[in-house]
Scaffold this motif. Structure first.
Motif, PDB file in Angstrom:
ATOM      1  N   UNK A   1      61.660  81.544  52.083  1.00 52.54           N
ATOM      2  CA  UNK A   1      60.078  80.871  51.891  1.00 52.54           C
ATOM      3  C   UNK A   1      60.289  80.256  50.331  1.00 52.54           C
ATOM      4  N   UNK A   2      60.734  80.860  49.519  1.00 51.50           N
ATOM      5  CA  UNK A   2      61.029  80.518  48.195  1.00 51.50           C
ATOM      6  C   UNK A   2      61.506  79.245  48.280  1.00 51.50           C
ATOM      7  N   UNK A   3      62.661  79.110  48.810  1.00 55.23           N
ATOM      8  CA  UNK A   3      63.653  77.971  49.049  1.00 55.23           C
ATOM      9  C   UNK A   3      62.827  76.980  49.798  1.00 55.23           C
ATOM     10  N   UNK A   4      62.275  77.241  50.866  1.00 57.24           N
ATOM     11  CA  UNK A   4      61.591  76.369  51.560  1.00 57.24           C
ATOM     12  C   UNK A   4      60.398  75.332  50.806  1.00 57.24           C
ATOM     13  N   UNK A   5      59.643  76.387  49.930  1.00 58.61           N
ATOM     14  CA  UNK A   5      58.564  76.028  49.314  1.00 58.61           C
ATOM     15  C   UNK A   5      59.134  74.893  47.994  1.00 58.61           C
ATOM     16  N   UNK A   6      60.459  75.345  47.653  1.00 53.43           N
ATOM     17  CA  UNK A   6      61.080  74.580  46.476  1.00 53.43           C
ATOM     18  C   UNK A   6      61.411  73.094  47.174  1.00 53.43           C
ATOM     19  N   UNK A   7      61.959  73.258  48.296  1.00 55.69           N
ATOM     20  CA  UNK A   7      62.415  72.092  48.966  1.00 55.69           C
ATOM     21  C   UNK A   7      61.199  71.097  49.612  1.00 55.69           C
ATOM     22  N   UNK A   8      60.197  71.692  49.758  1.00 58.82           N
ATOM     23  CA  UNK A   8      59.045  71.027  50.465  1.00 58.82           C
ATOM     24  C   UNK A   8      59.286  71.162  52.065  1.00 58.82           C
ATOM     25  N   UNK A   9      59.838  72.061  52.473  1.00 52.85           N
ATOM     26  CA  UNK A   9      60.045  72.413  54.172  1.00 52.85           C
ATOM     27  C   UNK A   9      61.479  73.109  54.338  1.00 52.85           C
ATOM     28  N   UNK A  10      61.768  73.347  55.460  1.00 56.66           N
ATOM     29  CA  UNK A  10      62.835  74.156  55.844  1.00 56.66           C
ATOM     30  C   UNK A  10      64.115  73.283  55.409  1.00 56.66           C
TER      31      UNK A  10
ATOM     32  N   UNK B   1      65.707  64.698  56.857  1.00 57.04           N
ATOM     33  CA  UNK B   1      64.889  63.654  56.337  1.00 57.04           C
ATOM     34  C   UNK B   1      65.782  62.716  55.172  1.00 57.04           C
ATOM     35  N   UNK B   2      66.275  63.531  54.306  1.00 53.18           N
ATOM     36  CA  UNK B   2      67.032  62.975  53.592  1.00 53.18           C
ATOM     37  C   UNK B   2      68.131  62.375  54.079  1.00 53.18           C
ATOM     38  N   UNK B   3      68.978  62.434  55.025  1.00 55.78           N
ATOM     39  CA  UNK B   3      69.910  61.733  55.599  1.00 55.78           C
ATOM     40  C   UNK B   3      69.254  60.449  56.318  1.00 55.78           C
ATOM     41  N   UNK B   4      68.042  60.579  57.030  1.00 56.11           N
ATOM     42  CA  UNK B   4      67.256  59.375  57.763  1.00 56.11           C
ATOM     43  C   UNK B   4      67.078  58.487  56.560  1.00 56.11           C
ATOM     44  N   UNK B   5      66.360  58.724  55.374  1.00 58.88           N
ATOM     45  CA  UNK B   5      65.827  58.264  54.066  1.00 58.88           C
ATOM     46  C   UNK B   5      67.170  57.440  53.473  1.00 58.88           C
TER      47      UNK B   5
END
Length: 92
Positions: free
Chosen positions: A4-13, A20-24
């Motif tokens: 959850x801390x990692x997800x919070x830091x990244x802004x999602x799972x 999302x980064x690959x698509x962008x």
């Protein structure tokens, strides 16, 4: 719990963020290719911009102010609309 801390830091799972980064990255790559730009050109443009600012001296401060105002004219309304839309979604 660290997930959850990692997800919070990244802004999602992590998987969603990676997708999302690959698509962008793909979309930005297409746009840059269409504009006939490559990353080294962008870095060179940034370096030349800083060099021109340095060479212009104090006149550059005024130009930076102009750039700030021009950018703010675009960025602030977009930010405001996204915040208002986020508020509307959080109330629902």
């Amino acid at each position: 719990m660290s997930d959850t801390g990692l997800s919070r830091f990244l802004g999602g799972s992590p998987a969603q963020v990676l997708l999302r980064l690959v698509f962008l990255s793909f979309v930005v790559g297409i746009v840059l290719s269409a504009l006939n730009l490559d990353p080294l050109d962008l870095v060179n443009m940034a370096v030349e911009f800083v060099e021109r600012l340095w060479d212009m001296g104090f006149h550059a401060i005024g130009r930076l102010g102009n750039y700030l105002v021009i950018g703010a004219i675009v960025v602030v309304p977009i930010w405001l609309v996204t915040r208002l839309l986020a508020m509307g979604r959080s109330r629902s």
